[in-house]
Scaffold this active site. Structure first.
Site, PDB file in Angstrom:
ATOM      1  N   CYS A  36       0.861  -1.183   0.000  1.00  0.00           N
ATOM      2  CA  CYS A  36       0.000   0.000   0.000  1.00  0.00           C
ATOM      3  C   CYS A  36       0.895   1.231   0.000  1.00  0.00           C
ATOM      4  O   CYS A  36       1.715   1.423   0.910  1.00  0.00           O
ATOM      5  CB  CYS A  36      -0.904  -0.004   1.230  1.00  0.00           C
ATOM      6  SG  CYS A  36      -1.805   1.536   1.478  1.00  0.00           S
ATOM      7  N   GLN A  52      -2.686  10.806  15.778  1.00  0.00           N
ATOM      8  CA  GLN A  52      -2.775  11.217  14.386  1.00  0.00           C
ATOM      9  C   GLN A  52      -1.819  10.400  13.524  1.00  0.00           C
ATOM     10  O   GLN A  52      -0.656  10.199  13.896  1.00  0.00           O
ATOM     11  CB  GLN A  52      -2.455  12.710  14.250  1.00  0.00           C
ATOM     12  CG  GLN A  52      -3.493  13.624  14.879  1.00  0.00           C
ATOM     13  CD  GLN A  52      -4.786  13.662  14.077  1.00  0.00           C
ATOM     14  OE1 GLN A  52      -4.832  13.266  12.904  1.00  0.00           O
ATOM     15  NE2 GLN A  52      -5.851  14.137  14.711  1.00  0.00           N
ATOM     16  N   TYR A  73     -13.316  15.915  24.395  1.00  0.00           N
ATOM     17  CA  TYR A  73     -12.845  14.821  23.537  1.00  0.00           C
ATOM     18  C   TYR A  73     -11.309  14.894  23.490  1.00  0.00           C
ATOM     19  O   TYR A  73     -10.685  14.802  22.438  1.00  0.00           O
ATOM     20  CB  TYR A  73     -13.430  14.909  22.132  1.00  0.00           C
ATOM     21  CG  TYR A  73     -14.912  15.171  22.066  1.00  0.00           C
ATOM     22  CD1 TYR A  73     -15.832  14.139  22.143  1.00  0.00           C
ATOM     23  CD2 TYR A  73     -15.391  16.474  21.939  1.00  0.00           C
ATOM     24  CE1 TYR A  73     -17.204  14.391  22.082  1.00  0.00           C
ATOM     25  CE2 TYR A  73     -16.761  16.730  21.877  1.00  0.00           C
ATOM     26  CZ  TYR A  73     -17.654  15.692  21.959  1.00  0.00           C
ATOM     27  OH  TYR A  73     -19.004  15.949  21.901  1.00  0.00           O
ATOM     28  N   GLU A 132     -12.840  12.940  28.269  1.00  0.00           N
ATOM     29  CA  GLU A 132     -12.571  11.949  27.227  1.00  0.00           C
ATOM     30  C   GLU A 132     -13.343  10.675  27.559  1.00  0.00           C
ATOM     31  O   GLU A 132     -13.407  10.266  28.719  1.00  0.00           O
ATOM     32  CB  GLU A 132     -11.069  11.664  27.147  1.00  0.00           C
ATOM     33  CG  GLU A 132     -10.660  10.416  26.383  1.00  0.00           C
ATOM     34  CD  GLU A 132     -11.131  10.423  24.937  1.00  0.00           C
ATOM     35  OE1 GLU A 132     -11.587   9.352  24.474  1.00  0.00           O
ATOM     36  OE2 GLU A 132     -11.041  11.482  24.280  1.00  0.00           O
ATOM     37  N   ASP A 151     -12.540  18.474  20.011  1.00  0.00           N
ATOM     38  CA  ASP A 151     -12.097  17.655  18.875  1.00  0.00           C
ATOM     39  C   ASP A 151     -12.976  16.413  18.826  1.00  0.00           C
ATOM     40  O   ASP A 151     -12.542  15.307  19.159  1.00  0.00           O
ATOM     41  CB  ASP A 151     -10.626  17.293  19.068  1.00  0.00           C
ATOM     42  CG  ASP A 151     -10.038  16.519  17.897  1.00  0.00           C
ATOM     43  OD1 ASP A 151     -10.745  16.348  16.880  1.00  0.00           O
ATOM     44  OD2 ASP A 151      -8.879  16.069  18.007  1.00  0.00           O
ATOM     45  N   CYS A 164     -12.853  16.529  11.744  1.00  0.00           N
ATOM     46  CA  CYS A 164     -12.399  15.639  10.670  1.00  0.00           C
ATOM     47  C   CYS A 164     -13.483  15.427   9.625  1.00  0.00           C
ATOM     48  O   CYS A 164     -13.261  14.694   8.654  1.00  0.00           O
ATOM     49  CB  CYS A 164     -11.937  14.300  11.240  1.00  0.00           C
ATOM     50  SG  CYS A 164     -13.212  13.397  12.149  1.00  0.00           S
TER      51      CYS A 164
END
Length: 368
Positions: free
Chosen positions: A165, A191, A220, A244, A293, A320
């Site tokens: 890949c 990330q 979050y 969280e 987030d 995102c």
């Protein structure tokens, strides 16, 4: 379900999700993968039935190509192949223009905002990362046995055997930001682009501009990536509360915040439920700044309302998903917050995904 139905047509604009829109003279709208706006293509319908509002399809033949079309670097990309990437057939600069168009469209449609968007490249440490390859430091494969592995087709359980890949970095992520090494579980969230964490921290700190003595909420908050630097900025007279949902991540966050000067509180739990608790703690009293987030579905109305009740002068929102961001920006507008800055980062080259950081300021505040 359609059976090998093929249409020829000119593709329209890009849409959220990694496809373009084809509007035939008759029949439903078709969301087409592996095409580009303005191209004349032959589309093979892959999903759809009589009476559906829209169908899905693949461009299996390009009759008139866009100047932004390139030869996909990955041999497993294309119709009937691996579904991991959406834009291998698109020049990298053009990929970013397409993503910018999607963010603009979502903000206009869902938040009634006209916004000039530019999707920025994220610095990488190798020439391949700069070309949009070898950036993914976490990758999952389907084990095919005998040392073989594969990737699934788009929206399918079918597997394509993959030898290599091209977005796989073949090395684990380095959880070090601004010289600070973070504790994070091997299978925990971090990330995946090597430049992502640093770019996001830089943007959050620039937009949020935390000052000495301020009270901050990090929602979050994961393992404390943002909270760590927020706590350093507000100093010994300030405070940072982190919420969280993942218990293990909260444990790591406490370790990662152990030596900061500010008072900190880490709470494991659903963000909405935690924010609905009675007032009288760091997590419920009025605050100066909120950083959030949320997962792909966004914060949603109840969390936005709970944030607004704490009367922060500014909110930094890391997103995102541009549709979820736009919906929540509209909710914040209803609560008296105005979008003042937006940065879009290409953390996921060759895919349709884009990360946005937005600054919302309270109407009437001296920061507006």
């Amino acid at each position: 379900m359609t059976d090998s139905l093929r249409w020829e047509g000119v593709v329209g604009p890009v849409a959220h999700g990694g496809h373009c829109v084809l509007r035939p003279s008759e029949g439903p709208v078709v969301f087409v993968r592996h095409a580009l706006p303005g191209e004349r293509v032959v589309v093979e319908i892959t999903e759809g039935a009589e009476g559906d509002r829209f169908w899905r399809g693949d461009a299996v033949e390009v009759l008139e190509a866009s100047p932004d079309r390139v030869q996909a670097p990955c041999p497993y990309s294309g119709p009937h192949a691996c579904g991991g990437c959406d834009f291998q057939h698109v020049d990298l600069a053009a990929q970013r223009r397409l993503k910018a168009s999607v963010v603009r469209e979502q903000l206009q449609r869902l938040a009634d905002l006209e916004w000039d968007v530019e999707v920025e490249a994220v610095p990488g440490d190798t020439p391949e990362v700069a070309r949009g390859l070898r950036w993914r430091t976490k990758q999952r494969y389907v084990d095919l046995g005998g040392g073989r592995r594969g990737m699934r087709k788009h929206r399918s359980h079918e597997v394509v055997e993959v030898d290599d890949c091209l977005i796989d970095a073949h090395h684990p992520p380095d959880p070090t930001v601004r010289g600070v090494r973070f504790e994070v579980a091997d299978d925990g969230f971090w990330q995946v682009h090597p430049g992502a964490a640093e770019a996001l921290v830089d943007t959050v700190m620039s937009f949020g501009a935390p000052r000495s003595g301020e009270r901050v909420l990090d929602l979050y908050g994961g393992v404390g990536l943002f909270a760590r630097f927020l706590a350093e900025a507000v100093g010994e007279f300030g405070a940072v509360g982190l919420v969280e949902g993942d218990q293990r991540a909260c444990g790591h966050a406490r370790t990662n915040l152990a030596d900061v000067p500010a008072r900190t509180q880490v709470v494991a739990g659903d963000v909405r439920r935690v924010l609905e608790r009675p007032r009288g703690s760091l997590l419920t009293d009025p605050v100066d700044l909120v950083v959030l987030d949320p997962p792909r579905q966004g914060a949603k109305r109840a969390v936005v309302a709970a944030v607004a009740q704490r009367r922060p002068s500014r909110v930094v929102y890391v997103a995102c998903d541009p549709a979820a961001l736009a919906r929540d920006v509209a909710y914040f507008a209803d609560a008296g917050y105005v979008l003042t800055h937006l940065r879009a980062l290409d953390l996921f080259p060759m895919t349709h995904h884009v990360e946005c950081v937005a600054l919302l300021t309270k109407t009437g505040s001296d920061l507006q």
